[in-house]
Design an enzyme around this catalytic site. Sequence first.
Site, PDB file in Angstrom:
ATOM      1  N   ALA A 182       0.739  -1.200   0.070  1.00  0.00           N
ATOM      2  CA  ALA A 182       0.115   0.061   0.137  1.00  0.00           C
ATOM      3  C   ALA A 182       0.868   1.208  -0.069  1.00  0.00           C
ATOM      4  O   ALA A 182       0.350   2.216  -0.609  1.00  0.00           O
ATOM      5  CB  ALA A 182      -1.105   0.068   1.140  1.00  0.00           C
TER       6      ALA A 182
ATOM      7  N   ARG B 179      -5.460  -0.962   5.720  1.00  0.00           N
ATOM      8  CA  ARG B 179      -5.264  -1.732   6.872  1.00  0.00           C
ATOM      9  C   ARG B 179      -4.435  -0.838   8.005  1.00  0.00           C
ATOM     10  O   ARG B 179      -4.410  -1.463   9.208  1.00  0.00           O
ATOM     11  CB  ARG B 179      -4.300  -2.931   6.515  1.00  0.00           C
ATOM     12  CG  ARG B 179      -5.020  -4.046   5.603  1.00  0.00           C
ATOM     13  CD  ARG B 179      -4.201  -4.928   5.234  1.00  0.00           C
ATOM     14  NE  ARG B 179      -4.531  -5.739   4.118  1.00  0.00           N
ATOM     15  CZ  ARG B 179      -5.179  -6.812   3.986  1.00  0.00           C
ATOM     16  NH1 ARG B 179      -5.444  -7.395   5.170  1.00  0.00           N
ATOM     17  NH2 ARG B 179      -5.616  -7.290   2.836  1.00  0.00           N
TER      18      ARG B 179
ATOM     19  N   HIS C  41      -3.571  -9.850  -4.297  1.00  0.00           N
ATOM     20  CA  HIS C  41      -5.057  -9.657  -3.979  1.00  0.00           C
ATOM     21  C   HIS C  41      -5.973  -9.370  -5.120  1.00  0.00           C
ATOM     22  O   HIS C  41      -6.755  -8.687  -4.586  1.00  0.00           O
ATOM     23  CB  HIS C  41      -4.793  -8.726  -2.819  1.00  0.00           C
ATOM     24  CG  HIS C  41      -4.151  -9.341  -1.526  1.00  0.00           C
ATOM     25  ND1 HIS C  41      -3.483  -8.212  -0.695  1.00  0.00           N
ATOM     26  CD2 HIS C  41      -3.763 -10.528  -1.134  1.00  0.00           C
ATOM     27  CE1 HIS C  41      -2.723  -8.909   0.209  1.00  0.00           C
ATOM     28  NE2 HIS C  41      -2.982 -10.103  -0.142  1.00  0.00           N
TER      29      HIS C  41
ATOM     30  N   CYS D 118     -24.648 -12.495 -13.090  1.00  0.00           N
ATOM     31  CA  CYS D 118     -24.266 -12.805 -14.581  1.00  0.00           C
ATOM     32  C   CYS D 118     -25.408 -13.639 -15.178  1.00  0.00           C
ATOM     33  O   CYS D 118     -26.265 -13.993 -14.562  1.00  0.00           O
ATOM     34  CB  CYS D 118     -22.921 -13.596 -14.392  1.00  0.00           C
ATOM     35  SG  CYS D 118     -22.427 -14.339 -15.899  1.00  0.00           S
TER      36      CYS D 118
HETATM   37 ZN    ZN Z   1     -21.174 -16.163 -15.071  1.00  0.00          ZN
END
Ligand code: ZN
Length: 253
Positions: free
Chosen positions: A29, A41, A126, A160
């Site tokens: 960061a 954090r 991440h 979706c």
């Molecule tokens: Zn999907």
Amino acid sequence: MIAHDLETGIARLQDLVAQAKVVVPFTGAGISTECGIPDFRSPGGIWTKMRPIEFSDFLASRDMRDESWRRRFAMEEQFGGAKPGRGHLALAALYRAGKVPGVITQNIDNLHQASGIAADRVVELHGNTTYATCLDCAKRYELSWVKERYVASGGRSPDCGCGGFIKTATVSFGQAMPEDAMRRAQELTESSDLFISIGSSLVVWPAAGFPLAAKRNGARLVIVNRDPTEFDDIADLVLRHDIGAVFAPFIAH
Ligand SMILES: [Zn+2]
């Protein structure tokens, strides 16, 4: 060795970079704070005031998914226009010069790619918050697409076409680390003869494992971070200075 002052620290870092064949940066960061992106954090950071949404809660509750997207769009208003900082630009210059084969990052802000490093040369431990994917079929969605539907439905997150949930491409608390990124990060680390940790407290696992692996593999280790880390003792050079100031001389003009 802790650099006594900024100038001698930069000079020593320039020597180490010049001597190295393969430089692998590991960023946290701290490299993005000068871009206006807070360290979530850190003490006083967002996550000490607002509990992050765990992955299991995201899966279990539509309200949590809606809340997660509400937070994401609020973030966009604050940091959506962030540009690469001096640290990013310096690493991009070393990448163009052929010194840096790739960057390992804990950040999700896409700023290494924005600085000119090819997306497939940025290993994101991440994930990435600047786009979204379906958790079931992995289809990619742009945030603008999600936001349009979120707003039109009065704050409901869209699903979706396959029925799966759409989530930013980040690794949430409680979500498994991406195996592919972990493997590539390990390979990059082992390929380096100079490993530079920049702006990471090196506390969060697996971050802590990489400097150790580099050192065991015979690489030199440099740590650039505002605060001390528990790996400072084994580092060849420690710079507790402003990251932008340390890397400004490495930006190619
Ligand atoms: Zn999907």
